[in-house]
Design a protein around this motif. Structure first.
Motif, PDB file in Angstrom:
ATOM      1  N   ILE A   1       0.840  -1.205   0.000  1.00 62.64           N
ATOM      2  CA  ILE A   1       0.000   0.000   0.000  1.00 62.64           C
ATOM      3  C   ILE A   1       0.870   1.248   0.000  1.00 62.64           C
ATOM      4  N   ALA A   2       1.876   1.280   0.892  1.00 60.81           N
ATOM      5  CA  ALA A   2       2.770   2.439   0.958  1.00 60.81           C
ATOM      6  C   ALA A   2       3.504   2.640  -0.362  1.00 60.81           C
ATOM      7  N   LYS A   3       3.968   1.552  -0.953  1.00 58.33           N
ATOM      8  CA  LYS A   3       4.703   1.638  -2.219  1.00 58.33           C
ATOM      9  C   LYS A   3       3.804   2.116  -3.351  1.00 58.33           C
ATOM     10  N   LYS A   4       2.597   1.549  -3.449  1.00 59.21           N
ATOM     11  CA  LYS A   4       1.673   1.927  -4.524  1.00 59.21           C
ATOM     12  C   LYS A   4       1.271   3.392  -4.415  1.00 59.21           C
ATOM     13  N   ILE A   5       0.972   3.847  -3.192  1.00 59.71           N
ATOM     14  CA  ILE A   5       0.563   5.243  -3.011  1.00 59.71           C
ATOM     15  C   ILE A   5       1.701   6.190  -3.378  1.00 59.71           C
ATOM     16  N   SER A   6       2.919   5.849  -2.994  1.00 58.96           N
ATOM     17  CA  SER A   6       4.079   6.683  -3.358  1.00 58.96           C
ATOM     18  C   SER A   6       4.238   6.754  -4.869  1.00 58.96           C
ATOM     19  N   GLU A   7       4.073   5.615  -5.547  1.00 63.48           N
ATOM     20  CA  GLU A   7       4.184   5.593  -7.006  1.00 63.48           C
ATOM     21  C   GLU A   7       3.107   6.468  -7.648  1.00 63.48           C
ATOM     22  N   LYS A   8       1.884   6.356  -7.152  1.00 66.38           N
ATOM     23  CA  LYS A   8       0.784   7.145  -7.717  1.00 66.38           C
ATOM     24  C   LYS A   8       1.014   8.639  -7.514  1.00 66.38           C
ATOM     25  N   PHE A   9       1.487   9.029  -6.326  1.00 67.24           N
ATOM     26  CA  PHE A   9       1.745  10.441  -6.066  1.00 67.24           C
ATOM     27  C   PHE A   9       2.838  10.977  -6.986  1.00 67.24           C
ATOM     28  N   ARG A  10       3.882  10.186  -7.205  1.00 65.89           N
ATOM     29  CA  ARG A  10       4.950  10.624  -8.104  1.00 65.89           C
ATOM     30  C   ARG A  10       4.441  10.774  -9.529  1.00 65.89           C
ATOM     31  N   GLU A  11       3.631   9.814  -9.971  1.00 63.03           N
ATOM     32  CA  GLU A  11       3.066   9.888 -11.322  1.00 63.03           C
ATOM     33  C   GLU A  11       2.192  11.131 -11.483  1.00 63.03           C
ATOM     34  N   ARG A  12       1.294  11.351 -10.518  1.00 66.98           N
ATOM     35  CA  ARG A  12       0.371  12.490 -10.614  1.00 66.98           C
ATOM     36  C   ARG A  12       1.128  13.818 -10.509  1.00 66.98           C
ATOM     37  N   HIS A  13       2.131  13.869  -9.640  1.00 66.16           N
ATOM     38  CA  HIS A  13       2.905  15.093  -9.456  1.00 66.16           C
ATOM     39  C   HIS A  13       3.647  15.446 -10.748  1.00 66.16           C
ATOM     40  N   ALA A  14       4.232  14.441 -11.389  1.00 66.77           N
ATOM     41  CA  ALA A  14       4.936  14.680 -12.646  1.00 66.77           C
ATOM     42  C   ALA A  14       3.971  15.111 -13.744  1.00 66.77           C
ATOM     43  N   PHE A  15       2.773  14.497 -13.775  1.00 69.12           N
ATOM     44  CA  PHE A  15       1.786  14.832 -14.799  1.00 69.12           C
ATOM     45  C   PHE A  15       1.279  16.259 -14.633  1.00 69.12           C
ATOM     46  N   VAL A  16       0.874  16.596 -13.396  1.00 69.93           N
ATOM     47  CA  VAL A  16       0.333  17.937 -13.135  1.00 69.93           C
ATOM     48  C   VAL A  16       1.416  18.997 -13.279  1.00 69.93           C
TER      49      VAL A  16
END
Length: 207
Positions: free
Chosen positions: A100-115
């Motif tokens: 869960i911690a790993k997946k959430i970190s990955e999602k935040f990095r993806e969204r941060h880079a996209f935005v």
């Protein structure tokens, strides 16, 4: 919402009148909510009892929601986590928490880079809502009969509503909940600022 709908359909035998539940749940104003709920109560009294006395309106109704709808990604975080942890669900609990911690970190990095690569003020989903609301506002008529600053009466879509731009309130309550201008608030902003640059900027200023 999906689980609640299934419960009403199967356990409360309300299959034929689920459309009334959806209309009631999605209503922004108390008047619209009340009208739909009264009809639902007459057609499915047992389901209405559960919705009103067991669950409470604030758990499923927009009109009674105690917080702000804007910036809420989901109302069911459990389903969201289940959908991205399908493979991990059979592993030990400690492994699941690490995943869960790993997946959430990955999602935040993806969204941060996209935005971060966008010039828009809002995320794409909010931008789409604003564009749709702006387009819908073109068919509305705005009046200010008492010439009160920042208070407008908007006519259209078979309803007449009052918009207060200063307080960011709307008699239909959609502007209040979503925190971005609905089509009626858009029409009021266009009436105040015209169709030029100030109108475009005001859409973000009043969000």
């Amino acid at each position: 919402m999906r689980h609640l709908t299934e419960n009403l359909r199967i356990n409360q035998h309300c299959r034929e009148h689920l459309y009334l539940f959806y209309a009631t749940a999605k209503a922004y104003s108390f008047d619209e909510f009340s009208d739909n709920f009264v009809e639902l109560k007459s057609k499915c009294p047992e389901a209405a009892h559960v919705l009103e006395n067991v669950l409470g309106f604030e758990k499923w109704s927009r009109a009674h929601f105690p917080g702000n709808r804007y910036d809420m990604m989901t109302t069911n975080i459990a389903e969201s986590l289940n959908s991205i942890l399908m493979d991990e669900l059979e592993y030990p609990v400690s492994y699941i928490f690490n995943s869960i911690a790993k997946k959430i970190s990955e999602k935040f990095r993806e969204r941060h880079a996209f935005v971060g690569g966008k010039e828009n003020i809002f995320v794409p989903y909010s931008e789409r809502i604003l564009r749709d609301n702006k387009s819908a506002s073109n068919s509305l008529y705005v009046g200010n009969p008492n010439e009160v600053l920042n208070e407008y009466t908007v006519f259209g879509s078979n309803i007449t509503v009052k918009v207060n731009l200063l307080e960011r309130t709307y008699s239909y309550w959609k502007f209040d909940l979503m925190k971005i201008p609905c089509e009626h608030a858009m029409a009021a902003l266009r009436e105040k600022y015209g169709d030029g640059e100030y109108y475009g900027n005001s859409i973000y200023d009043y969000s």
